[in-house]
Design a protein around this motif. Structure first.
Motif, PDB file in Angstrom:
ATOM      1  N   THR A  82       0.825  -1.211   0.000  1.00  0.00           N
ATOM      2  CA  THR A  82       0.000   0.000   0.000  1.00  0.00           C
ATOM      3  C   THR A  82       0.856   1.256   0.000  1.00  0.00           C
ATOM      4  O   THR A  82       0.405   2.293  -0.492  1.00  0.00           O
ATOM      5  N   GLY A  83       2.081   1.165   0.522  1.00  0.00           N
ATOM      6  CA  GLY A  83       2.968   2.333   0.511  1.00  0.00           C
ATOM      7  C   GLY A  83       3.294   2.782  -0.900  1.00  0.00           C
ATOM      8  O   GLY A  83       3.301   3.979  -1.197  1.00  0.00           O
ATOM      9  N   HIS A  84       3.561   1.810  -1.802  1.00  0.00           N
ATOM     10  CA  HIS A  84       3.842   2.160  -3.200  1.00  0.00           C
ATOM     11  C   HIS A  84       2.615   2.788  -3.860  1.00  0.00           C
ATOM     12  O   HIS A  84       2.725   3.791  -4.592  1.00  0.00           O
ATOM     13  N   TYR A  85       1.460   2.192  -3.609  1.00  0.00           N
ATOM     14  CA  TYR A  85       0.229   2.707  -4.202  1.00  0.00           C
ATOM     15  C   TYR A  85      -0.090   4.111  -3.687  1.00  0.00           C
ATOM     16  O   TYR A  85      -0.455   5.002  -4.459  1.00  0.00           O
ATOM     17  N   ILE A  86       0.063   4.324  -2.383  1.00  0.00           N
ATOM     18  CA  ILE A  86      -0.221   5.638  -1.800  1.00  0.00           C
ATOM     19  C   ILE A  86       0.772   6.679  -2.327  1.00  0.00           C
ATOM     20  O   ILE A  86       0.396   7.815  -2.616  1.00  0.00           O
ATOM     21  N   GLY A  87       2.037   6.280  -2.473  1.00  0.00           N
ATOM     22  CA  GLY A  87       3.024   7.202  -3.056  1.00  0.00           C
ATOM     23  C   GLY A  87       2.647   7.603  -4.473  1.00  0.00           C
ATOM     24  O   GLY A  87       2.772   8.773  -4.856  1.00  0.00           O
ATOM     25  N   TRP A  88       2.186   6.624  -5.272  1.00  0.00           N
ATOM     26  CA  TRP A  88       1.763   6.929  -6.639  1.00  0.00           C
ATOM     27  C   TRP A  88       0.559   7.867  -6.626  1.00  0.00           C
ATOM     28  O   TRP A  88       0.496   8.818  -7.405  1.00  0.00           O
ATOM     29  N   CYS A  89      -0.412   7.611  -5.729  1.00  0.00           N
ATOM     30  CA  CYS A  89      -1.601   8.465  -5.635  1.00  0.00           C
ATOM     31  C   CYS A  89      -1.224   9.891  -5.241  1.00  0.00           C
ATOM     32  O   CYS A  89      -1.785  10.857  -5.765  1.00  0.00           O
ATOM     33  N   LYS A  90      -0.262  10.021  -4.321  1.00  0.00           N
ATOM     34  CA  LYS A  90       0.178  11.365  -3.928  1.00  0.00           C
ATOM     35  C   LYS A  90       0.812  12.094  -5.103  1.00  0.00           C
ATOM     36  O   LYS A  90       0.579  13.289  -5.306  1.00  0.00           O
ATOM     37  N   VAL A  94      -0.593  15.586  -6.701  1.00  0.00           N
ATOM     38  CA  VAL A  94       0.203  16.813  -6.821  1.00  0.00           C
ATOM     39  C   VAL A  94       0.231  17.277  -8.277  1.00  0.00           C
ATOM     40  O   VAL A  94       0.110  18.477  -8.560  1.00  0.00           O
ATOM     41  N   PHE A  95       0.372  16.325  -9.219  1.00  0.00           N
ATOM     42  CA  PHE A  95       0.400  16.689 -10.636  1.00  0.00           C
ATOM     43  C   PHE A  95      -0.915  17.339 -11.064  1.00  0.00           C
ATOM     44  O   PHE A  95      -0.922  18.392 -11.708  1.00  0.00           O
ATOM     45  N   VAL A  96      -2.034  16.725 -10.693  1.00  0.00           N
ATOM     46  CA  VAL A  96      -3.350  17.266 -11.078  1.00  0.00           C
ATOM     47  C   VAL A  96      -3.597  18.604 -10.385  1.00  0.00           C
ATOM     48  O   VAL A  96      -4.115  19.549 -10.996  1.00  0.00           O
ATOM     49  N   LYS A  97      -3.221  18.694  -9.109  1.00  0.00           N
ATOM     50  CA  LYS A  97      -3.418  19.944  -8.374  1.00  0.00           C
ATOM     51  C   LYS A  97      -2.635  21.085  -9.020  1.00  0.00           C
ATOM     52  O   LYS A  97      -3.168  22.187  -9.206  1.00  0.00           O
ATOM     53  N   ASN A  98      -1.378  20.828  -9.384  1.00  0.00           N
ATOM     54  CA  ASN A  98      -0.578  21.872 -10.037  1.00  0.00           C
ATOM     55  C   ASN A  98      -1.169  22.260 -11.383  1.00  0.00           C
ATOM     56  O   ASN A  98      -1.180  23.446 -11.747  1.00  0.00           O
ATOM     57  N   GLY A  99      -1.681  21.272 -12.135  1.00  0.00           N
ATOM     58  CA  GLY A  99      -2.313  21.579 -13.425  1.00  0.00           C
ATOM     59  C   GLY A  99      -3.546  22.441 -13.251  1.00  0.00           C
ATOM     60  O   GLY A  99      -3.775  23.400 -13.999  1.00  0.00           O
TER      61      GLY A  99
END
Length: 160
Positions: A82-90, A94-99
């Protein structure tokens, strides 16, 4: 014969006497109980080295690493997955928020610019728009003529 005030005073004195003798008796009883408990407590006292928790450590001791159990291994596996998945989601967040923030800023800048445009802005925008539409229409005519020359004379307009 006594007056009503004298009788009331006598009754108050009797009541006060009862109230003061009762707490004194209770106080004496509690003191005697406490003294007897303290004597029993002193008889039961032990020195710290007599307590069973104070045993002498073995002369030769060795540190042994504890091996993780099945449940601990399962939780570790779930945590890493779940750590890898949560890191990917974060990262995606961040990418969508910046866009979105950039798009909102562009919209604000365009609103401010179009609210007070320069004097020659509208004529330039009209020329660019007309030139773009003329290019679109001429490109469509050329593509239709090229297809007609290749023996495709009946081309429906709804496909383009």
């Amino acid at each position: 014969m006594k007056t009503g005030a004298e009788r009331a005073l006598e009754m108050a004195v009797v009541r006060m006497g009862k109230l003061t003798t009762m707490p004194a008796g209770l106080m004496y009883a509690s003191v005697s109980v406490r003294v007897s408990r303290e004597e029993e407590y002193k008889k039961k006292l032990m020195r710290p080295d007599q307590l069973p928790i104070y045993t002498a450590p073995p002369l030769q001791s060795k540190y042994v690493e504890e091996q993780p159990g099945h449940l601990q291994m399962a939780f570790a596996s779930i945590r890493t997955t779940t750590g890898h998945y949560i890191g990917w989601c974060k990262g995606v967040y961040v990418f969508v928020k910046n866009g979105i923030m950039d798009t909102v800023q562009i919209g604000k800048d365009a609103y401010i610019y179009l609210k007070n445009p320069p004097q020659d802005f509208l004529p330039k925008m009209g020329v660019i728009t007309v030139a773009g539409l003329a290019g679109l229409v001429s490109a469509r005519k050329v593509s239709l003529q090229g297809n007609a020359d290749e023996n495709h004379s009946e081309i429906p307009w709804h496909k383009y």
